[in-house]
Design a protein around this motif. Sequence first.
Motif, PDB file in Angstrom:
ATOM      1  N   ASN A   1      -1.625  22.854   1.038  1.00  0.00           N
ATOM      2  CA  ASN A   1      -2.522  21.918   1.701  1.00  0.00           C
ATOM      3  C   ASN A   1      -3.966  22.324   1.438  1.00  0.00           C
ATOM      4  O   ASN A   1      -4.307  23.504   1.541  1.00  0.00           O
ATOM      5  CB  ASN A   1      -2.286  21.919   3.218  1.00  0.00           C
ATOM      6  CG  ASN A   1      -0.928  21.376   3.572  1.00  0.00           C
ATOM      7  OD1 ASN A   1      -0.616  20.232   3.309  1.00  0.00           O
ATOM      8  ND2 ASN A   1      -0.103  22.212   4.161  1.00  0.00           N
ATOM      9  N   TYR A   2      -4.805  21.346   1.137  1.00  0.00           N
ATOM     10  CA  TYR A   2      -6.214  21.590   0.850  1.00  0.00           C
ATOM     11  C   TYR A   2      -7.096  20.731   1.751  1.00  0.00           C
ATOM     12  O   TYR A   2      -6.664  19.705   2.259  1.00  0.00           O
ATOM     13  CB  TYR A   2      -6.530  21.261  -0.616  1.00  0.00           C
ATOM     14  CG  TYR A   2      -5.891  22.218  -1.578  1.00  0.00           C
ATOM     15  CD1 TYR A   2      -6.584  23.333  -2.025  1.00  0.00           C
ATOM     16  CD2 TYR A   2      -4.593  22.022  -2.042  1.00  0.00           C
ATOM     17  CE1 TYR A   2      -5.999  24.227  -2.905  1.00  0.00           C
ATOM     18  CE2 TYR A   2      -4.009  22.916  -2.912  1.00  0.00           C
ATOM     19  CZ  TYR A   2      -4.715  24.009  -3.337  1.00  0.00           C
ATOM     20  OH  TYR A   2      -4.132  24.888  -4.201  1.00  0.00           O
ATOM     21  N   ASN A   3      -8.346  21.150   1.888  1.00  0.00           N
ATOM     22  CA  ASN A   3      -9.332  20.423   2.686  1.00  0.00           C
ATOM     23  C   ASN A   3     -10.221  19.552   1.798  1.00  0.00           C
ATOM     24  O   ASN A   3     -11.435  19.594   1.897  1.00  0.00           O
ATOM     25  CB  ASN A   3     -10.210  21.412   3.474  1.00  0.00           C
ATOM     26  CG  ASN A   3      -9.435  22.087   4.576  1.00  0.00           C
ATOM     27  OD1 ASN A   3      -8.648  21.458   5.264  1.00  0.00           O
ATOM     28  ND2 ASN A   3      -9.647  23.377   4.747  1.00  0.00           N
ATOM     29  N   GLY A   4      -9.607  18.782   0.907  1.00  0.00           N
ATOM     30  CA  GLY A   4     -10.376  17.857   0.086  1.00  0.00           C
ATOM     31  C   GLY A   4     -10.593  18.287  -1.351  1.00  0.00           C
ATOM     32  O   GLY A   4     -11.208  17.553  -2.109  1.00  0.00           O
TER      33      GLY A   4
ATOM     34  N   ILE B   1      -6.335  13.320  -2.469  1.00  0.00           N
ATOM     35  CA  ILE B   1      -4.954  13.412  -2.944  1.00  0.00           C
ATOM     36  C   ILE B   1      -3.960  13.378  -1.782  1.00  0.00           C
ATOM     37  O   ILE B   1      -4.005  14.208  -0.888  1.00  0.00           O
ATOM     38  CB  ILE B   1      -4.759  14.713  -3.756  1.00  0.00           C
ATOM     39  CG1 ILE B   1      -5.679  14.732  -4.985  1.00  0.00           C
ATOM     40  CG2 ILE B   1      -3.304  14.914  -4.139  1.00  0.00           C
ATOM     41  CD1 ILE B   1      -5.396  13.662  -6.012  1.00  0.00           C
ATOM     42  N   MET B   2      -3.073  12.399  -1.837  1.00  0.00           N
ATOM     43  CA  MET B   2      -1.980  12.352  -0.874  1.00  0.00           C
ATOM     44  C   MET B   2      -0.806  13.203  -1.369  1.00  0.00           C
ATOM     45  O   MET B   2      -0.107  13.824  -0.585  1.00  0.00           O
ATOM     46  CB  MET B   2      -1.522  10.926  -0.646  1.00  0.00           C
ATOM     47  CG  MET B   2      -0.591  10.866   0.516  1.00  0.00           C
ATOM     48  SD  MET B   2       0.467   9.479   0.427  1.00  0.00           S
ATOM     49  CE  MET B   2       1.697  10.017   1.565  1.00  0.00           C
ATOM     50  N   HIS B   3      -0.602  13.218  -2.689  1.00  0.00           N
ATOM     51  CA  HIS B   3       0.463  14.042  -3.281  1.00  0.00           C
ATOM     52  C   HIS B   3       0.138  14.264  -4.756  1.00  0.00           C
ATOM     53  O   HIS B   3      -0.205  13.335  -5.470  1.00  0.00           O
ATOM     54  CB  HIS B   3       1.821  13.357  -3.148  1.00  0.00           C
ATOM     55  CG  HIS B   3       2.940  14.158  -3.746  1.00  0.00           C
ATOM     56  ND1 HIS B   3       3.431  15.293  -3.159  1.00  0.00           N
ATOM     57  CD2 HIS B   3       3.634  13.991  -4.893  1.00  0.00           C
ATOM     58  CE1 HIS B   3       4.401  15.794  -3.912  1.00  0.00           C
ATOM     59  NE2 HIS B   3       4.541  15.021  -4.969  1.00  0.00           N
TER      60      HIS B   3
ATOM     61  N   ASP C   1      -4.305  16.786   0.029  1.00  0.00           N
ATOM     62  CA  ASP C   1      -5.486  17.010   0.861  1.00  0.00           C
ATOM     63  C   ASP C   1      -5.106  16.601   2.275  1.00  0.00           C
ATOM     64  O   ASP C   1      -4.484  15.552   2.477  1.00  0.00           O
ATOM     65  CB  ASP C   1      -6.662  16.147   0.389  1.00  0.00           C
ATOM     66  CG  ASP C   1      -7.271  16.650  -0.905  1.00  0.00           C
ATOM     67  OD1 ASP C   1      -7.474  17.868  -1.019  1.00  0.00           O
ATOM     68  OD2 ASP C   1      -7.558  15.820  -1.790  1.00  0.00           O
ATOM     69  N   VAL C   2      -5.465  17.403   3.249  1.00  0.00           N
ATOM     70  CA  VAL C   2      -5.181  17.072   4.647  1.00  0.00           C
ATOM     71  C   VAL C   2      -6.307  16.164   5.143  1.00  0.00           C
ATOM     72  O   VAL C   2      -7.481  16.529   5.046  1.00  0.00           O
ATOM     73  CB  VAL C   2      -5.082  18.353   5.511  1.00  0.00           C
ATOM     74  CG1 VAL C   2      -4.904  18.009   6.972  1.00  0.00           C
ATOM     75  CG2 VAL C   2      -3.939  19.217   5.014  1.00  0.00           C
ATOM     76  N   PRO C   3      -5.960  14.979   5.658  1.00  0.00           N
ATOM     77  CA  PRO C   3      -7.007  14.096   6.181  1.00  0.00           C
ATOM     78  C   PRO C   3      -7.811  14.787   7.281  1.00  0.00           C
ATOM     79  O   PRO C   3      -7.267  15.564   8.072  1.00  0.00           O
ATOM     80  CB  PRO C   3      -6.230  12.911   6.745  1.00  0.00           C
ATOM     81  CG  PRO C   3      -4.915  12.944   6.041  1.00  0.00           C
ATOM     82  CD  PRO C   3      -4.637  14.395   5.775  1.00  0.00           C
ATOM     83  N   GLU C   4      -9.106  14.510   7.321  1.00  0.00           N
ATOM     84  CA  GLU C   4      -9.989  15.121   8.316  1.00  0.00           C
ATOM     85  C   GLU C   4      -9.500  14.861   9.736  1.00  0.00           C
ATOM     86  O   GLU C   4      -9.672  15.696  10.617  1.00  0.00           O
ATOM     87  CB  GLU C   4     -11.410  14.603   8.135  1.00  0.00           C
ATOM     88  CG  GLU C   4     -12.062  15.111   6.871  1.00  0.00           C
ATOM     89  CD  GLU C   4     -13.424  14.482   6.609  1.00  0.00           C
ATOM     90  OE1 GLU C   4     -14.012  13.889   7.548  1.00  0.00           O
ATOM     91  OE2 GLU C   4     -13.900  14.590   5.470  1.00  0.00           O
ATOM     92  N   SER C   5      -8.862  13.725   9.953  1.00  0.00           N
ATOM     93  CA  SER C   5      -8.369  13.393  11.293  1.00  0.00           C
ATOM     94  C   SER C   5      -7.288  14.354  11.768  1.00  0.00           C
ATOM     95  O   SER C   5      -7.021  14.452  12.963  1.00  0.00           O
ATOM     96  CB  SER C   5      -7.834  11.962  11.318  1.00  0.00           C
ATOM     97  OG  SER C   5      -6.727  11.841  10.431  1.00  0.00           O
ATOM     98  N   MET C   6      -6.667  15.087  10.843  1.00  0.00           N
ATOM     99  CA  MET C   6      -5.614  16.037  11.198  1.00  0.00           C
ATOM    100  C   MET C   6      -6.159  17.459  11.357  1.00  0.00           C
ATOM    101  O   MET C   6      -5.411  18.381  11.629  1.00  0.00           O
ATOM    102  CB  MET C   6      -4.505  16.015  10.143  1.00  0.00           C
ATOM    103  CG  MET C   6      -3.788  14.688  10.084  1.00  0.00           C
ATOM    104  SD  MET C   6      -2.495  14.684   8.845  1.00  0.00           S
ATOM    105  CE  MET C   6      -1.237  15.626   9.696  1.00  0.00           C
TER     106      MET C   6
END
Length: 145
Positions: free
Chosen positions: A9-12, A53-55, A69-74
């Motif tokens: 998982n990445y932050n963007g 990136i979703m996947h 990428d983990v959405p900022e909302s999460m």
Amino acid sequence: MALINPYLNYNGNAEEAFNFYKSVFGGEFAKVMRFKDMSSPEFIVAENEAEKIMHIALPIGKNVLMANDVPESMGKTNENENRSKIAISAASKEEADKLFNGLSAGGQIEMPIAHSPWGSYFGMFRDKYGIEWMVDFDPNYKGEI
């Protein structure tokens, strides 16, 4: 036999990281899906995250390195956690050197690659994206644990 495929998982910056990994491992992405590609009324993505990136999947031998990428909302993911490492079993000392040197570029070397007391050629590092790796070449490894 089942395969184990790491999922990160990445932050963007998943795309940047995976382009870097692709430059070291070679090959082509098996899948690249962005959040904007989701076609579901239940899934609404913020405009500033549409290109993230979703996947993404990069085949490496019989395995696949995957991420999103983990959405900022999460919330933020911990990109510098220290409990997990991706272990690479190289086919030769030369391959081990190539992978170690390539992946550790810009990162932090924890243990330089060298002959180890247990008989393999081994090194550890955290790459420039915060992911921890171990690279090992064991000349006595016969393909079974």
